[in-house]
Design a protein around this motif. Sequence first.
Motif, PDB file in Angstrom:
ATOM      1  N   ARG A  46       0.824  -1.212   0.000  1.00 10.51           N
ATOM      2  CA  ARG A  46       0.000   0.000   0.000  1.00 10.51           C
ATOM      3  C   ARG A  46       0.853   1.255   0.000  1.00 10.51           C
ATOM      4  N   LEU A  47       1.870   1.285   0.853  1.00 11.05           N
ATOM      5  CA  LEU A  47       2.723   2.462   0.928  1.00 11.05           C
ATOM      6  C   LEU A  47       3.539   2.640  -0.343  1.00 11.05           C
ATOM      7  N   SER A  48       3.971   1.532  -0.959  1.00 12.70           N
ATOM      8  CA  SER A  48       4.723   1.631  -2.216  1.00 12.70           C
ATOM      9  C   SER A  48       3.842   2.199  -3.320  1.00 12.70           C
ATOM     10  N   ALA A  49       2.604   1.699  -3.410  1.00  9.77           N
ATOM     11  CA  ALA A  49       1.681   2.241  -4.407  1.00  9.77           C
ATOM     12  C   ALA A  49       1.391   3.709  -4.125  1.00  9.77           C
ATOM     13  N   GLY A  50       1.212   4.049  -2.848  1.00 12.90           N
ATOM     14  CA  GLY A  50       0.986   5.441  -2.485  1.00 12.90           C
ATOM     15  C   GLY A  50       2.172   6.325  -2.833  1.00 12.90           C
ATOM     16  N   ALA A  51       3.391   5.802  -2.591  1.00 18.37           N
ATOM     17  CA  ALA A  51       4.591   6.575  -2.920  1.00 18.37           C
ATOM     18  C   ALA A  51       4.662   6.866  -4.411  1.00 18.37           C
ATOM     19  N   LEU A  52       4.337   5.878  -5.237  1.00 17.06           N
ATOM     20  CA  LEU A  52       4.359   6.088  -6.690  1.00 17.06           C
ATOM     21  C   LEU A  52       3.334   7.140  -7.091  1.00 17.06           C
ATOM     22  N   ILE A  53       2.159   7.108  -6.468  1.00 20.14           N
ATOM     23  CA  ILE A  53       1.125   8.101  -6.791  1.00 20.14           C
ATOM     24  C   ILE A  53       1.589   9.503  -6.424  1.00 20.14           C
ATOM     25  N   PHE A  54       2.173   9.649  -5.235  1.00 20.41           N
ATOM     26  CA  PHE A  54       2.639  10.974  -4.813  1.00 20.41           C
ATOM     27  C   PHE A  54       3.784  11.464  -5.699  1.00 20.41           C
ATOM     28  N   ALA A 176       5.629  17.347   0.483  1.00 19.59           N
ATOM     29  CA  ALA A 176       6.167  16.667   1.659  1.00 19.59           C
ATOM     30  C   ALA A 176       5.903  15.169   1.593  1.00 19.59           C
ATOM     31  N   LEU A 177       4.683  14.797   1.189  1.00 13.17           N
ATOM     32  CA  LEU A 177       4.339  13.377   1.114  1.00 13.17           C
ATOM     33  C   LEU A 177       5.144  12.663   0.044  1.00 13.17           C
ATOM     34  N   SER A 178       5.535  13.362  -1.014  1.00 16.08           N
ATOM     35  CA  SER A 178       6.363  12.741  -2.043  1.00 16.08           C
ATOM     36  C   SER A 178       7.748  12.396  -1.517  1.00 16.08           C
ATOM     37  N   VAL A 217      -2.990   7.786   0.395  1.00 19.11           N
ATOM     38  CA  VAL A 217      -2.980   8.990  -0.440  1.00 19.11           C
ATOM     39  C   VAL A 217      -3.969  10.043   0.047  1.00 19.11           C
ATOM     40  N   LEU A 218      -5.274   9.719   0.073  1.00 19.61           N
ATOM     41  CA  LEU A 218      -6.274  10.719   0.419  1.00 19.61           C
ATOM     42  C   LEU A 218      -6.174  11.194   1.873  1.00 19.61           C
ATOM     43  N   PRO A 219      -6.163  10.289   2.871  1.00 19.07           N
ATOM     44  CA  PRO A 219      -6.141  10.791   4.255  1.00 19.07           C
ATOM     45  C   PRO A 219      -4.859  11.500   4.632  1.00 19.07           C
ATOM     46  N   PHE A 220      -3.703  11.040   4.142  1.00 15.08           N
ATOM     47  CA  PHE A 220      -2.457  11.709   4.508  1.00 15.08           C
ATOM     48  C   PHE A 220      -2.430  13.126   3.951  1.00 15.08           C
TER      49      PHE A 220
END
Length: 300
Positions: A46-54, A176-178, A217-220
């Motif tokens: 999940r975090l890896s997919a989120g990192a790619l999105i950011f 920052a999230l990226s 992605v959305l909540p962070f």
Amino acid sequence: MTPRAPSTTVPPWGLAVAAMLSIQLGSALSVDLIDTVGPAGTAWLRLSAGALIFLVLARPPLRSVRRPDVPALLGLGITTGVMTTGFLAAIERIPLGTAVAIEFLGPLTVAAARSHSLRALARPGLALAGVVLLTEPWHGRIDLAGIGFAGLAAVGWGCYILLTQRIGDRFNGIDALSMTVPVAAVTAAVIGVPQAAGHITPGVLAAAAGLALLLPVLPFALEMLALRRMTPTAFGTLMAVEPAFGVLLGLLVLHQQPSGVQTAGILLVVLAGAAAQRGGRRRPRLSEPTADRPALDPIG
């Protein structure tokens, strides 16, 4: 005199509530993925997919990073990875609402420690009483491992609130999230890669990518925006309603039916932070979050 246009800015408590709903829905829907690749594997994917999105949404502003920013950026990333892994390990063992109530002790303790009110110091005790009712230790079915993982997530969540506010004051939230979510993914990978090895399929990757939109992605992104306009005290106590969301979504999605005693426990936890949004708005900062570019607020 020109009349002022009505403000369309979403209030910070609205951002926080939307983030909570997204987090709890994402957590409830993660249970099937946890059964396949384990809690650490789920956190890593999940975090890896989120990192790619950011990283697609924003280029990491590495040139704007100053030396004093590095410990906070790394700390927030590592904390996010540990918090996510610990919470998913908890909901593998104990009901979602119980895990959220225990995790909430972290931000509530932050709120009490930073409050100037002596009354606030009683709130963690009230919430702890609610957690005891939720776990029902007198029935002999307490899961110490699940409670321990939820406690680890609680510590992580308390640190996350403080670090998120500090980073949010320096950088645009998405920027920052990226930088921090990739660090979180690497942190979760330490245990997540061995746990998920041999179980990754195209279906698993697709599920992880979809869940990454709900969490992180959305909540962070919403929490980063909220914490730029709220004090840690207000944000931490507002999170009191999250256990109720956890119980509700646990009931609707996972069919986890709380007993009457457990419902009373949830109410105690929620009451511990009932005055969350009062007096919690931060004064606007006069300086920009970064030295070379203004903050971008897609909500407001």
